[in-house]
Design an enzyme around this catalytic site. Structure first.
Site, PDB file in Angstrom:
ATOM      1  N   TYR A 105     -61.023  70.083  17.460  1.00 56.46           N
ATOM      2  CA  TYR A 105     -61.032  71.390  16.629  1.00 56.46           C
ATOM      3  C   TYR A 105     -62.449  70.827  15.983  1.00 56.46           C
ATOM      4  O   TYR A 105     -62.672  70.818  14.777  1.00 56.46           O
ATOM      5  CB  TYR A 105     -59.885  72.058  15.567  1.00 56.46           C
ATOM      6  CG  TYR A 105     -60.427  72.836  15.158  1.00 56.46           C
ATOM      7  CD1 TYR A 105     -60.504  73.789  15.249  1.00 56.46           C
ATOM      8  CD2 TYR A 105     -59.741  72.747  13.263  1.00 56.46           C
ATOM      9  CE1 TYR A 105     -60.996  75.048  14.700  1.00 56.46           C
ATOM     10  CE2 TYR A 105     -60.230  73.840  12.595  1.00 56.46           C
ATOM     11  CZ  TYR A 105     -60.701  75.203  12.964  1.00 56.46           C
ATOM     12  OH  TYR A 105     -60.473  76.675  12.172  1.00 56.46           O
ATOM     13  N   ASP A 144     -60.945  74.194  20.540  1.00 55.95           N
ATOM     14  CA  ASP A 144     -61.869  75.061  19.933  1.00 55.95           C
ATOM     15  C   ASP A 144     -63.450  74.633  19.816  1.00 55.95           C
ATOM     16  O   ASP A 144     -63.285  73.657  18.470  1.00 55.95           O
ATOM     17  CB  ASP A 144     -61.097  75.687  18.742  1.00 55.95           C
ATOM     18  CG  ASP A 144     -62.126  76.870  18.525  1.00 55.95           C
ATOM     19  OD1 ASP A 144     -63.420  76.874  18.394  1.00 55.95           O
ATOM     20  OD2 ASP A 144     -61.723  77.361  16.890  1.00 55.95           O
TER      21      ASP A 144
END
Length: 251
Positions: A105, A144
């Site tokens: 992330y 992400d």
């Protein structure tokens, strides 16, 4: 082998919005999540047949990652290389017999770019880490990554130039990573496909009108790219401001 990645923007909220239905339906071999937003003991997911690995942020209700896998890894590590005390719970690495899986992330540079310097330093550390692992066995990076790499990867590139997630610096770091022997799985299979996004603002009607960004990825070592069967974006799945992305590989 089927692998899924999804920024759930709070796993507890996502579970209330149908996460488990999708999880069971997709039946992934490995399922990665980002932005779990909880601490240890705040949720108990009964995922029969899966080993669970969680990396929690020190700050409550913030960041965090997890991996659910049917295949028990050889080893598990948290953080980047030796930086196992990384306080925001942003990375988990699983080592399997034939590859490494890294769930990430990536830090957001923030609207005013106040965190851009930290973000660029992070990018360099991640790139070096992936290169080191790739010298041992092939790498699959997912998560992400908080950047739309090319203009095709967001709806309004002209008006977003210089904004967080679409700065020249962030895009350049992605270009540098790919130049080290890695490929963006989606663009490898669908180099010209337009209007495919993985994140949409919560502003009114934005998702319905598909005004989005593709910032969630599977990046794989170039030498195993030929093993890719498909790379999918499941934009019909709700429950978060991101949607799941999936690859199938002949591993």
């Amino acid at each position: 082998m089927k692998l899924v990645s999804w920024n759930v923007n709070g796993i507890r909220a996502c579970v209330r919005k149908g996460f488990l239905d999708y999880f069971k339906e997709i039946d992934a071999d490995i399922f990665c999540i980002q932005e779990s937003k909880l601490q240890e003991g705040q949720i108990s997911l009964e995922l029969e047949g899966y080993h669970q690995y969680w990396n929690y942020a020190q700050k409550k209700g913030y960041s965090g990652t997890a991996i659910f896998t049917k295949h028990k890894p050889i080893s598990v590590s948290y953080g980047v290389g030796q930086a196992v005390d990384e306080p925001e719970g942003r990375i988990i690495t699983l080592e399997f017999e034939k590859f490494y899986l890294i769930n990430v992330y990536t830090p957001n540079s923030k609207r005013d770019l106040e965190r851009l310097g930290y973000r660029l330093q992070w990018e360099d550390e991640i790139r070096n880490y992936l290169i080191e692992l790739d010298q041992i066995k092939p790498v699959i990076l997912c998560g992400d990554l908080n950047v739309a790499h090319e203009e095709i990867d967001l709806k309004n590139p002209r008006s977003n130039k210089g904004n967080s997630g679409f700065t020249e610096e962030e895009r350049g770091k992605m270009t540098n990573l790919l130049a080290e022997g890695f490929v963006d799985s989606f663009r490898y299979i669908y180099p010209e496909r337009q209007d495919v996004y993985t994140w949409w603002s919560y502003m009114s009607k934005v998702r319905e009108r598909n005004i989005g960004w593709r910032i969630d990825y599977f990046i794989v070592s170039k030498r195993i790219a030929e093993l890719l069967i498909d790379s999918q974006v499941h934009s019909d799945i709700l429950g978060s401001d991101h949607c799941p992305v999936c690859i199938e590989m002949n591993l």
